[in-house]
Design a protein around this motif. Structure first.
Motif, mmCIF file in Angstrom:
data_model
loop_
_atom_site.group_PDB
_atom_site.id
_atom_site.type_symbol
_atom_site.label_atom_id
_atom_site.label_comp_id
_atom_site.label_asym_id
_atom_site.label_seq_id
_atom_site.Cartn_x
_atom_site.Cartn_y
_atom_site.Cartn_z
ATOM 1 N N ALA A 194 35.132 7.659 -5.350
ATOM 2 C CA ALA A 194 36.155 8.640 -4.902
ATOM 3 C C ALA A 194 37.181 9.174 -6.606
ATOM 4 O O ALA A 194 36.976 7.960 -7.202
ATOM 5 N N ASP A 195 37.963 10.273 -6.785
ATOM 6 C CA ASP A 195 38.450 10.508 -8.130
ATOM 7 C C ASP A 195 39.584 10.141 -7.778
ATOM 8 O O ASP A 195 40.814 9.311 -8.586
ATOM 9 N N GLU A 196 39.807 9.931 -6.243
ATOM 10 C CA GLU A 196 41.627 9.636 -6.329
ATOM 11 C C GLU A 196 41.890 8.637 -4.975
ATOM 12 O O GLU A 196 40.502 9.498 -3.855
ATOM 13 N N ILE A 197 42.052 7.633 -4.467
ATOM 14 C CA ILE A 197 42.812 7.905 -3.173
ATOM 15 C C ILE A 197 44.132 7.818 -2.988
ATOM 16 O O ILE A 197 44.866 6.726 -4.158
ATOM 17 N N VAL A 198 44.193 7.961 -2.318
ATOM 18 C CA VAL A 198 46.020 8.206 -1.492
ATOM 19 C C VAL A 198 46.997 7.336 -0.283
ATOM 20 O O VAL A 198 45.570 7.744 0.583
ATOM 21 N N VAL A 199 47.144 6.764 -0.421
ATOM 22 C CA VAL A 199 47.116 5.515 1.282
ATOM 23 C C VAL A 199 48.469 6.503 1.843
ATOM 24 O O VAL A 199 49.286 6.674 0.740
ATOM 25 N N ILE A 200 48.659 6.769 3.273
ATOM 26 C CA ILE A 200 49.018 7.132 4.034
ATOM 27 C C ILE A 200 50.397 6.519 4.389
ATOM 28 O O ILE A 200 49.427 5.355 5.203
ATOM 29 N N ASP A 201 51.169 5.788 4.393
ATOM 30 C CA ASP A 201 52.062 4.983 4.626
ATOM 31 C C ASP A 201 52.948 5.257 5.612
ATOM 32 O O ASP A 201 53.554 5.740 5.099
ATOM 33 N N VAL A 202 52.835 4.283 6.421
ATOM 34 C CA VAL A 202 53.913 4.404 7.559
ATOM 35 C C VAL A 202 53.754 2.735 8.304
ATOM 36 O O VAL A 202 53.505 2.082 8.131
ATOM 37 N N THR A 203 55.339 2.393 8.559
ATOM 38 C CA THR A 203 55.546 1.176 9.190
ATOM 39 C C THR A 203 54.633 0.615 10.757
ATOM 40 O O THR A 203 54.600 2.061 11.263
ATOM 41 N N PRO A 204 54.617 -0.107 11.234
ATOM 42 C CA PRO A 204 53.681 -0.333 12.727
ATOM 43 C C PRO A 204 54.605 0.216 13.632
ATOM 44 O O PRO A 204 54.774 0.836 14.256
ATOM 45 N N GLU A 205 56.283 -0.129 12.873
ATOM 46 C CA GLU A 205 58.041 0.545 14.233
ATOM 47 C C GLU A 205 57.494 1.583 13.807
ATOM 48 O O GLU A 205 56.880 2.067 15.548
ATOM 49 N N THR A 206 56.747 2.633 12.956
ATOM 50 C CA THR A 206 57.318 3.966 12.977
ATOM 51 C C THR A 206 55.113 4.465 13.711
ATOM 52 O O THR A 206 55.868 5.693 14.272
ATOM 53 N N LEU A 207 55.073 3.938 13.955
ATOM 54 C CA LEU A 207 53.407 4.237 14.483
ATOM 55 C C LEU A 207 53.335 4.625 15.548
ATOM 56 O O LEU A 207 53.238 4.745 16.500
#
Length: 383
Positions: free
Chosen positions: A180-193
């Motif tokens: 892959a040319d780019e990887i982006v982590v979409i990060d939220v806290t466990p509490e938000t999820l």
């Protein structure tokens, strides 16, 4: 894998403008993956957001495959983007819909948005997996944005099963991420999820309670989040380390420098505590001067150090060299060490003035490494 690419930042590649005849140059499309720790973190939403932004900049964008799972916010975000119709297939007298990769290639957008990279296609499809469809689209010169959850990576399958008790059957080869040319982590806290889940933004109400008791347990989410962040950190570190010959260390790595001094056992224990606190790999190094002969007690001492290092689950390294500082510096660079533990110098003040200390030499040769100088009793013979 390069992680700094953006579709509009390639001056050597010219995008076709909509409503204009243009022969696309022969080249492989760019692949950007939005990855997250679990369903509901916002991967698809973010992909659609970027699709809208690039469309506003004049890029020809089409949705190759979108799975909203009944999420109203996601469906609303797709409004205004062209969606390539799915193909229908007959399976057990039922009509099922699947992404039409050939239709996407025929449509030839500059950018295709494709959800759920790990999806297994309907039996009878041209290709078994969606990531194989994406590969065909990329080979046709079309850029792709796609989404993926961390638990679908092949090499993490056993670990995810141990963490969650769930064996994930839809998996993507690690090579897909590596290329892959780019990887982006979409990060939220466990509490938000968890809040999103309880609000019905991830699954239907009848599935919420079961999800909280199984995959969406807090401890599972914490572990999966760490996996997602670590996966991308590893990729960034590997790439950054090759840029202009510079080393970019993201993870901590601890190296203890031992000698024939009795204090080496103390240094090993202190180094292991530092590594344990940092959750870091642990190494011990003995530099053997080929011009000096080790006595039997000294050899036994080094063997004891090696045994203790292995008891700490560390890696014991032994190298030959007349220049101890240079040997340590070379090993530190090779293993991307971030923390070095040494004992305080046991040379006389006169020798320090004439030759300089080991610490001073290491500081000069290793600009981005922290040195821990451990005070010990001055006893024994130097190596």
């Amino acid at each position: 894998m390069i992680h700094s690419s953006e579709l509009t930042n390639h001056p050597d590649e010219v995008y076709a403008q909509p409503n204009r005849t243009y022969d696309r140059p022969r080249r492989r499309g760019k692949h950007k993956i939005f990855i997250g720790m679990a369903p509901g973190v916002g991967k698809t939403f973010r992909m659609l957001e970027e699709g809208h932004r690039l469309k506003a900049e004049g890029i020809d964008v089409a949705v190759g495959l979108l799975e909203t799972h009944g999420r109203k916010e996601t469906a609303a975000k797709a409004e205004g983007l062209e969606i390539v119709p799915r193909k229908t297939m007959l399976r057990s007298e039922k009509k099922l819909a699947e992404m039409d990769a050939e239709a996407v290639i025929e449509r030839r957008p500059q950018l295709a948005l494709i959800d759920e990279l790990a999806h297994t296609n309907i039996p009878g499809s041209l290709r078994e997996k969606r990531h194989q469809d994406v590969e065909e689209i990329l080979n046709a010169g079309i850029d792709v944005f796609s989404t993926l959850n961390i638990q679908h990576i092949e090499s993490l399958n056993d670990l995810v099963a141990r963490i969650t008790g769930v064996v994930v059957r839809e998996r993507v080869p690690d090579s897909v991420l590596e290329t892959a040319d780019e990887i982006v982590v979409i990060d939220v806290t466990p509490e938000t999820l968890e809040t999103r889940l309880l609000e019905g933004k991830i699954y239907a109400p009848e599935k919420i309670e079961q999800s909280l008791k199984n995959f969406f347990q807090r401890r599972h989410l914490i572990a999966l989040r760490e996996l997602a962040l670590r996966e991308v950190a590893d990729s960034v570190e590997d790439d950054a380390g090759t840029l202009k010959g510079q080393v970019c260390n993201i993870h901590e790595r601890v190296l203890v420098c031992i000698s024939t001094y009795p204090n080496s056992l103390q240094l090993l224990r202190r180094g292991w505590r530092i590594a344990n606190y940092m959750n870091a790999p642990f190494y011990a190094l003995f530099v053997n001067d080929p011009d000096k002969f080790l006595t039997k007690p000294e050899s036994l001492h080094i063997e004891t150090c090696e045994k203790l290092c292995k008891e700490f689950n560390g890696q014991f390294l032994r190298v030959n060299g007349n220049n101890i500082a240079q040997a340590i510096s070379d090993v530190a660079k090779q293993y991307r060490i971030t923390q070095i533990v040494v004992g305080e110098s046991q040379q006389s003040r006169w020798n320090l003035l004439l030759r300089g200390s080991l610490t001073q030499k290491l500081v000069r040769s290793l600009k981005h490494v922290d040195l821990h100088i451990i005070a010990t009793e001055k006893s024994g013979e130097p190596n």
